[in-house]
Scaffold this active site. Structure first.
Site, PDB file in Angstrom:
ATOM      1  CG  PHE A 181      -1.966  -1.087   1.111  1.00 43.27           C
ATOM      2  CD1 PHE A 181      -3.178  -0.837   0.530  1.00 43.27           C
ATOM      3  CD2 PHE A 181      -1.679  -2.367   1.540  1.00 43.27           C
ATOM      4  CE1 PHE A 181      -4.122  -1.854   0.391  1.00 43.27           C
ATOM      5  CE2 PHE A 181      -2.607  -3.383   1.416  1.00 43.27           C
ATOM      6  CZ  PHE A 181      -3.826  -3.127   0.837  1.00 43.27           C
ATOM      7  N   GLY A 182       1.997   1.174   0.545  1.00 44.04           N
ATOM      8  CA  GLY A 182       2.803   2.387   0.653  1.00 44.04           C
ATOM      9  C   GLY A 182       4.175   2.239   0.032  1.00 44.04           C
ATOM     10  CD  GLN A 183       5.428   4.153  -4.512  1.00 41.58           C
ATOM     11  OE1 GLN A 183       6.504   4.160  -5.103  1.00 41.58           O
ATOM     12  NE2 GLN A 183       4.358   4.773  -4.959  1.00 41.58           N
ATOM     13  CB  VAL A 184       8.881   3.821   2.953  1.00 40.77           C
ATOM     14  CG1 VAL A 184       9.531   4.657   4.043  1.00 40.77           C
ATOM     15  CG2 VAL A 184       7.553   3.254   3.443  1.00 40.77           C
ATOM     16  CG  ASP A 299       0.646  -7.614   8.204  1.00 43.00           C
ATOM     17  OD1 ASP A 299       0.721  -8.853   8.103  1.00 43.00           O
ATOM     18  OD2 ASP A 299       0.920  -6.834   7.277  1.00 43.00           O
TER      19      ASP A 299
HETATM   20  N1  LIG Z   1      10.312   4.384   9.195  1.00 46.30           N
HETATM   21  C1  LIG Z   1      10.901   3.652   8.254  1.00 46.30           C
HETATM   22  N2  LIG Z   1      12.208   3.738   8.034  1.00 46.30           N
HETATM   23  C2  LIG Z   1      12.826   3.014   7.075  1.00 46.30           C
HETATM   24  N3  LIG Z   1      12.190   2.174   6.271  1.00 46.30           N
HETATM   25  C3  LIG Z   1      10.862   2.036   6.435  1.00 46.30           C
HETATM   26  C4  LIG Z   1      10.145   2.762   7.420  1.00 46.30           C
HETATM   27  N4  LIG Z   1       8.835   2.410   7.349  1.00 46.30           N
HETATM   28  C5  LIG Z   1       8.757   1.518   6.374  1.00 46.30           C
HETATM   29  N5  LIG Z   1       9.957   1.266   5.806  1.00 46.30           N
HETATM   30  C6  LIG Z   1      10.244   0.326   4.713  1.00 46.30           C
HETATM   31  O1  LIG Z   1       9.192   0.362   3.776  1.00 46.30           O
HETATM   32  C7  LIG Z   1       8.564  -0.921   3.681  1.00 46.30           C
HETATM   33  C8  LIG Z   1       7.077  -0.764   3.484  1.00 46.30           C
HETATM   34  O2  LIG Z   1       6.542  -0.061   4.579  1.00 46.30           O
HETATM   35  P1  LIG Z   1       5.165  -0.499   5.221  1.00 46.30           P
HETATM   36  O3  LIG Z   1       5.256  -1.904   5.675  1.00 46.30           O
HETATM   37  O4  LIG Z   1       4.788   0.503   6.245  1.00 46.30           O
HETATM   38  O5  LIG Z   1       4.234  -0.370   3.946  1.00 46.30           O
HETATM   39  P2  LIG Z   1       2.899  -1.135   3.615  1.00 46.30           P
HETATM   40  O6  LIG Z   1       2.485  -0.774   2.233  1.00 46.30           O
HETATM   41  O7  LIG Z   1       1.911  -0.872   4.682  1.00 46.30           O
HETATM   42  O8  LIG Z   1       3.439  -2.626   3.634  1.00 46.30           O
HETATM   43  P3  LIG Z   1       2.613  -3.964   3.640  1.00 46.30           P
HETATM   44  O9  LIG Z   1       2.788  -4.586   2.302  1.00 46.30           O
HETATM   45  O10 LIG Z   1       3.249  -4.792   4.727  1.00 46.30           O
HETATM   46  O11 LIG Z   1       1.222  -3.560   3.911  1.00 46.30           O
HETATM   47  C9  LIG Z   1       8.958  -1.636   4.966  1.00 46.30           C
HETATM   48  O12 LIG Z   1       8.978  -3.048   4.803  1.00 46.30           O
HETATM   49  C10 LIG Z   1      10.336  -1.087   5.215  1.00 46.30           C
HETATM   50  O13 LIG Z   1      11.288  -1.788   4.454  1.00 46.30           O
END
Ligand SMILES: Nc1ncnc2c1ncn2[C@@H]1O[C@H](COP(=O)(O)OP(=O)(O)OP(=O)(O)O)[C@@H](O)[C@H]1O
Length: 695
Positions: A181-184, A299
């Site tokens: 869902f997200g890109q970080v 999760d």
């Molecule tokens: N605060 C942070 N600092 C550094 N890297 C981060 C941080 N937050 C997230 N990430 C990186 O970004 C990735 C994706 O973040 P996150 O899990 O919050 O997204 P998501 O889209 O909710 O993921 P999921 O597929 O688990 O739902 C993480 O697995 C991690 O590698």
């Protein structure tokens, strides 16, 4: 009914008229009080439409052919054809997603494979009654589109400079990670700032979610609210700013380091026992802090545990990220535990690490995070979990089944004993029970040689194996540990489940171990004496029948070599006869379910033949509500909770590995709450007990 369930000793649970529960004749105070409290709070309506979606496979909906190779039955019907099943669209869950999609770059399985079910399509029968068949009664995943796919569809460029109100300006830098869902990304401060963490830090992590993503249907991602409620919680990154930038919702938080999955991958896909023990201690503590704030994470997995920034004092400190599936286990206003529910068609989490309860669609509670953590730790230690490698439409079902069939001993074969003990404890935590975190932490203290109470336990603080370790002074609560049933014992064994309802005295008779040849004789004799069939079942191709004098309507029956003799059934329907009971022998063939959820259909009878399910649904069945309790074992806790809410068992059936109970509340004024009901699990037909109960 023959039920092949777990190898429990003969165990009797009864609900008395007073509403109290007896287990082996003793009261169960914990469960009762918890359940009573929950009864006082308003209950969300349990819609059978949601709950029974589990009976129909998502993958085969819409009248498509049966790709599983199972016979697809299509009977003639009076009205024009409609799609076999009209699955109600799954409403967004907390984050607007019924499940999480996996990042294919990560080690988790792709989302598309997370859909359960492999059954044939349905058919439409007569207007007032419906019959269904499916190969497996499975927990189906919601039909939502994988987030990863959505994200791929978003081509909108990310903003190059980000500012939230009066916040510093951040310039977009390198990518840190990507989820479903997200890109970080790294956000680098354009001017000013100092240090690695906090609102002044030179760099922050910026999490972008597109406004059109599933989780943002109703506005900002629900994760924002959770972070607001939890900001400052031990083990979580601090969130500094959040806001919308063009078509993206952006969250600025402390930048962290690699995830445990990255570390595991870099370390030859294995971590040392000492390191995993450190992770265990710290992760349990983090979960405890999160739980203390009234939330469950939902999760827990290696990808969501991150270490601190490399090159900083926190580089070995553990953090938990991604609160997108977090939910409250504690109601904010009442302070009580949220109500129990089961919606077998709703799955939230990641297939590989999800708890069995999550697979089965049960409301998330603290025990689920700990079960996922146990799988996470074993994965990090051993490099593999036994349910990896399943694929296909019913992958989630197969994974769940495998989890159920894998005992702690088997799962922790070659693991040090604390891991097995962790699993054993975690498996037996009840829905609303507070886990004994200290006890869980203490399991690993010998492996890390540090006082686990000193925080944080860094992931590199383990002593070498064999080094002398000091004892941790903790109240381990050993004396308080109840002797609990171990629910997961591996392969199930055959059992009978009998359901008793109190009724005005009437004549009742039963026959069991009846061969095909003798069946007619027994039934005809009963008929002559005014006794009619109320319940039929089969074990090893032998029949059990219950006859009683309380059924006054005319009745016909047929023993046919096929599970559903469609022509005969249609013929009876034409004469206004409707199915009241059914059963399948081990060699039986299939029925097909057609559901008309919106038209007041309720399940009135269920049966299995081999591993196939037959469900009879009737209109005007005089129920106002219905729920299903579905499990691989006898769902004892769920049934007790439903009893407390006024439901009573009205149908039950099981295959060799799944048991389903339909519980209903009647429309009529007659209050089922005042009616006693009891279930009995025995390994052989309960002759003595039946005699005692039948007046
Ligand atoms: N605060 C942070 N600092 C550094 N890297 C981060 C941080 N937050 C997230 N990430 C990186 O970004 C990735 C994706 O973040 P996150 O899990 O919050 O997204 P998501 O889209 O909710 O993921 P999921 O597929 O688990 O739902 C993480 O697995 C991690 O590698």
């Amino acid at each position: 009914m023959v039920k092949h369930l777990e190898n429990l000793n003969n165990c009797r649970c009864r609900i008395e008229q007073s509403g109290g529960f007896l287990l082996h004749g003793k009261r169960m105070p914990d469960l009762r009080s918890g359940a009573r409290q929950s009864q006082l709070r308003s209950r969300k309506g349990n819609d059978i439409q949601d709950n029974l979606n589990a009976l129909i496979p998502t993958a085969r909906r819409g009248g498509r052919g049966n790709g599983s190779g199972n016979p697809m039955v299509r009977l003639p019907r009076p009205e024009p054809a409609k799609p076999a099943v009209q699955r109600p669209k799954t409403k967004p869950t907390t984050r607007g997603r019924g499940r999480k999609a996996m990042n294919q770059n990560k080690n988790t399985e792709p989302l598309g494979a997370a859909v359960g079910g492999q059954m044939g399509t349905g058919l439409e029968l007569a207007a007032r009654e419906e019959v269904a068949i499916c190969n497996e009664l499975v927990a189906i995943k919601s039909a939502e589109k994988p987030g990863a796919l959505e994200e791929e569809g978003n081509t909108d460029p990310l903003p190059e400079r980000i500012q939230f109100g009066n916040s510093p300006i951040y310039k977009l830098d390198r990518k840190l990670g990507k989820g479903a869902f997200g890109q970080v990304y790294v956000g680098r401060r354009v001017s000013g700032g100092a240090g690695f963490t906090g609102p002044n830090a030179l760099e922050v992590a910026l999490k972008f979610e597109h406004v059109s993503s599933k989780g943002c249907t109703y506005g900002p991602p629900s994760e924002w609210q959770v972070y607001s409620a939890l900001n400052g919680c031990y083990g979580l990154p601090l969130v500094h700013y959040k806001g919308r930038q063009g078509v993206y919702y952006v969250l600025a938080m402390d930048k962290l380091g690699p995830s445990l999955w990255d570390v595991w991958n870099a370390g030859n896909q294995m971590l040392s026992e000492e390191m995993v023990s450190c992770i265990a201690v710290e992760a349990i503590f983090i979960l405890q802090q999160l739980h203390l704030k009234g939330f469950v994470h939902g999760d827990v997995k290696p990808e969501n545990f991150l270490l601190g920034q490399p090159g900083t004092p926190d580089e070995k400190k553990l953090y938990l990220v991604d609160l997108g599936l977090a939910s409250r286990w504690k109601d904010v206003s009442s302070g009580c535990h949220v109500d129990y529910n089961q919606k077998p068609d709703v799955f939230r989490g990641t297939v590989r690490y999800a708890s069995v309860h999550a697979h089965l669609g049960r409301t998330g509670s603290r025990r689920d995070d700990l079960e996922s953590l146990a799988y996470t730790l074993i994965f990090l230690l051993r490099g593999r979990l036994p349910w990896q490698g399943f694929a296909g439409d019913n992958k989630s079902f197969l994974v769940c089944k495998k989890k159920m069939a894998t005992s702690p001993e088997l799962l922790c074969f070659l693991c040090p004993s604390p891991f097995r003990e962790l699993l054993e404890i975690v498996f037996s935590i009840r829905f609303d029970e507070e886990p004994n975190y200290l006890k869980l932490i203490s399991l690993f203290e010998n492996n890390i040689g540090l006082n686990a109470l000193s925080r944080p336990v860094r992931t590199d603080t383990a002593l070498q194996i064999g080094q002398k370790r000091g004892r941790l002074l903790l109240d381990l609560g050993d004396s308080e540990q109840p002797t609990r049933k171990k629910f997961r014992l591996g392969s199930p064994a055959s059992q009978w489940i009998s359901v008793y309802n109190s009724r005005a005295p009437m004549k009742q008779r039963y026959h069991y171990n009846v061969t095909d040849a003798r069946l007619h004789q027994h039934l005809e004799k009963g008929k002559q004496e005014g006794l009619q069939i109320t319940c039929v079942s089969s074990a090893s191709n032998l029949w059990a029948v219950i006859l009683d004098a309380g059924t006054i309507v005319p009745q016909v029956y047929e023993l046919s070599p096929v599970f559903l003799h469609k022509e005969w059934i249609m013929e009876q329907w034409d004469k206004n006869f409707y199915i009241s009971s059914l059963a399948g022998a081990c060699n039986g063939s299939a029925l097909v379910v057609i559901k008309k959820w919106k038209e007041g259909f309720f399940v009135t009878s269920m049966a299995t033949a081999g591993n196939r399910w037959g469900i009879v649904m009737s209109r005007n069945a005089n129920f106002s509500k219905q729920v299903v309790e579905l499990d691989f074992l006898y769902p004892s806790e769920g049934i007790h909770r439903r009893w407390e809410s006024g439901y009573r068992i009205t149908s039950a059936a099981a295959t060799s590995d799944q048991a389903a109970f339909i519980l209903s509340i009647p429309k009529t004024k007659r209050r089922l709450q005042d009616e006693a009901q009891e279930t009995l699990r025995t390994t052989s037909f309960p002759t003595t007990h039946v005699k005692v109960n039948i007046v």
